[in-house]
Write an enzyme that holds these catalytic residues in place. Structure first.
Site, PDB file in Angstrom:
ATOM      1  N   CYS A  10      38.252  39.913  44.932  1.00 60.52           N
ATOM      2  CA  CYS A  10      38.566  41.318  45.172  1.00 60.52           C
ATOM      3  C   CYS A  10      37.358  42.126  44.701  1.00 60.52           C
ATOM      4  O   CYS A  10      36.384  41.563  44.207  1.00 60.52           O
ATOM      5  CB  CYS A  10      39.874  41.754  44.514  1.00 60.52           C
ATOM      6  SG  CYS A  10      39.910  41.745  42.719  1.00 60.52           S
ATOM      7  N   CYS A  23      38.130  43.158  49.925  1.00 59.87           N
ATOM      8  CA  CYS A  23      36.703  43.317  49.623  1.00 59.87           C
ATOM      9  C   CYS A  23      35.885  43.482  50.893  1.00 59.87           C
ATOM     10  O   CYS A  23      34.668  43.514  50.863  1.00 59.87           O
ATOM     11  CB  CYS A  23      36.166  42.172  48.764  1.00 59.87           C
ATOM     12  SG  CYS A  23      35.899  40.623  49.616  1.00 59.87           S
ATOM     13  N   CYS A  58      32.085  39.440  51.526  1.00 64.05           N
ATOM     14  CA  CYS A  58      32.162  37.990  51.355  1.00 64.05           C
ATOM     15  C   CYS A  58      31.326  37.275  52.400  1.00 64.05           C
ATOM     16  O   CYS A  58      31.515  37.501  53.588  1.00 64.05           O
ATOM     17  CB  CYS A  58      33.614  37.529  51.481  1.00 64.05           C
ATOM     18  SG  CYS A  58      34.668  38.248  50.242  1.00 64.05           S
TER      19      CYS A  58
END
Length: 133
Positions: free
Chosen positions: A10, A84, A88
């Site tokens: 997160c 997020c 990533c």
């Protein structure tokens, strides 16, 4: 199959991903390796998250938020993001899931308990899927 590794990500690595990692470690024991990280980690775990996890008998107080690294993603079999966005890195052949969860930052204990309970259900389902893989 060797033990799967699950990475929870997160933004701040202070609430959702820490609670998810705490549940997965607690419920799966040594059957699954657990990592957590954040794209912009805070300097400490959300104290309300610590309190509501302690109610479940899970101590996350000693954890510290960690920065998300490419290596952490590379060594994981399952990457679970929690709001997020595009932070990533994506590697082929990995399983990605995005769990839509409210951010517990600034929320009261009742709100964080609801998020915690949602996370627990998702973690239990994930364990069931990985255990049969």
């Amino acid at each position: 199959m060797s033990r799967p590794t699950v990475l929870f990500v997160c933004v701040h690595n202070a609430g959702r991903s820490q609670m998810a990692a705490g549940y997965l470690q607690h419920l799966a024991g040594d059957r699954i390796d657990v990592l957590s990280a954040g794209s912009e980690p805070k300097d400490q775990i959300n104290p309300v998250a610590i309190d509501v996890m302690a109610e479940e008998g899970i101590d996350i107080a000693g954890n510290t938020p960690k920065i998300l690294t490419v290596d952490a993603v590379r060594e994981s079999d399952v990457v679970i993001t929690m709001g997020c966005g595009d932070a990533c890195p994506i590697f082929p052949g990995k399983r990605y899931e995005d769990w839509q969860l409210d951010d517990p930052a600034g929320q009261d204990a009742d709100a964080v308990r609801r998020i915690r309970d949602d996370i627990r259900g998702r973690v239990e389902a994930l364990i069931g899927e990985l255990a049969t893989a």
